[in-house]
Design a protein around this motif. Structure first.
Motif, PDB file in Angstrom:
ATOM      1  N   THR A 283     -11.731  -1.488   4.807  1.00 38.95           N
ATOM      2  CA  THR A 283     -10.355  -0.986   4.781  1.00 38.95           C
ATOM      3  C   THR A 283     -10.335   0.509   4.532  1.00 38.95           C
TER       4      THR A 283
ATOM      5  N   GLY B 208      -4.391  -1.878   3.866  1.00 37.23           N
ATOM      6  CA  GLY B 208      -4.586  -0.606   3.196  1.00 37.23           C
ATOM      7  C   GLY B 208      -3.418   0.337   3.376  1.00 37.23           C
TER       8      GLY B 208
ATOM      9  N   SER C  62      -7.209   0.378  -0.707  1.00 30.26           N
ATOM     10  CA  SER C  62      -7.526  -0.929  -0.143  1.00 30.26           C
ATOM     11  C   SER C  62      -6.977  -1.978  -1.098  1.00 30.26           C
TER      12      SER C  62
END
Length: 217
Positions: A133, A29, A192
């Motif tokens: 994430t 991320g 993400s």
């Protein structure tokens, strides 16, 4: 209007002039600030990769990107060059200024371990997913579970079915395609780089993306 007929808009900004250049691996991320007036580009390096993205007013993370308000204002379920990304308060957060892919999803949502189980079975329960994430990187800037909201799936192909449903289809992007936004106020971006392996949104093979930024250092 199909993705093939949407007007593609190139950016005049050169990668070598960017003040930000980060490669985000598949399943990883990114979180950062885009200052007002700054431009931010997401590049699909290898093609057919979904970049799940959230935007927040940096001065008030409660004032965040709203798919419903954005869709209502522009009269389209898809995003492309010229789309104005609105918050839940109706404020303009960003404008898509360049797009070489042609169409981006804003209704399909982000994968989570729970939704993977519902859609694909218990064997996916412990596979990594975008929600994890988002939470890991969001924690760095005060974004927690209550602040997660509608996300944009840049490069992802989610056709609307005739009965009003959604389907996850093979991507429309290709290596080097990109989308670029201009921040209309200070904005936090949370990405993400989707690790989904159970549908074709990443071509069954998640790959890296690149993020670039242009603003005064």
């Amino acid at each position: 209007m199909t993705a093939a007929t949407l007007p593609l808009v190139q950016s005049p900004l050169a990668p070598e002039d960017a003040v930000l250049s980060v490669t985000v691996d598949a399943g990883d991320g990114y979180v950062g600030l885009i200052p007002a007036g700054g431009s931010f580009r997401i590049v699909d390096l290898d093609g057919n990769q979904a970049a799940d993205t959230l935007f927040y007013d940096a001065a008030d993370i409660g004032n965040r990107y709203s798919a419903m308000d954005t869709i209502r204002a522009q009269g389209s379920a898809y995003l492309t060059a010229g789309s104005r990304l609105l918050s839940g308060d109706g404020d303009l957060l960003l404008t898509i200024t360049a797009d070489t892919c042609g169409r981006h999803d804003t209704v399909g949502g982000a994968c989570a371990q729970e939704s993977n189980v519902v859609r694909y079975g218990m064997h996916t329960r412990h596979q990594h997913a975008c929600r994890e994430t988002f939470l890991r990187y969001g924690a760095r800037v005060g974004i927690g579970p209550r602040e997660l909201t509608h996300n944009i799936n840049f490069f992802m192909n989610v056709p609307l079915t005739p009965d009003g449903g959604l389907s996850f289809a093979d991507g429309l992007s290709a290596p080097g395609k990109y989308v670029e936004v201009r921040a209309e106020r200070d904005v936090l971006v949370l990405i993400s780089n989707c690790p989904q392996l159970n549908n074709p949104c990443n071509g069954w093979n998640p790959t890296p993306i690149q993020v670039l930024g242009w603003w005064s250092a």
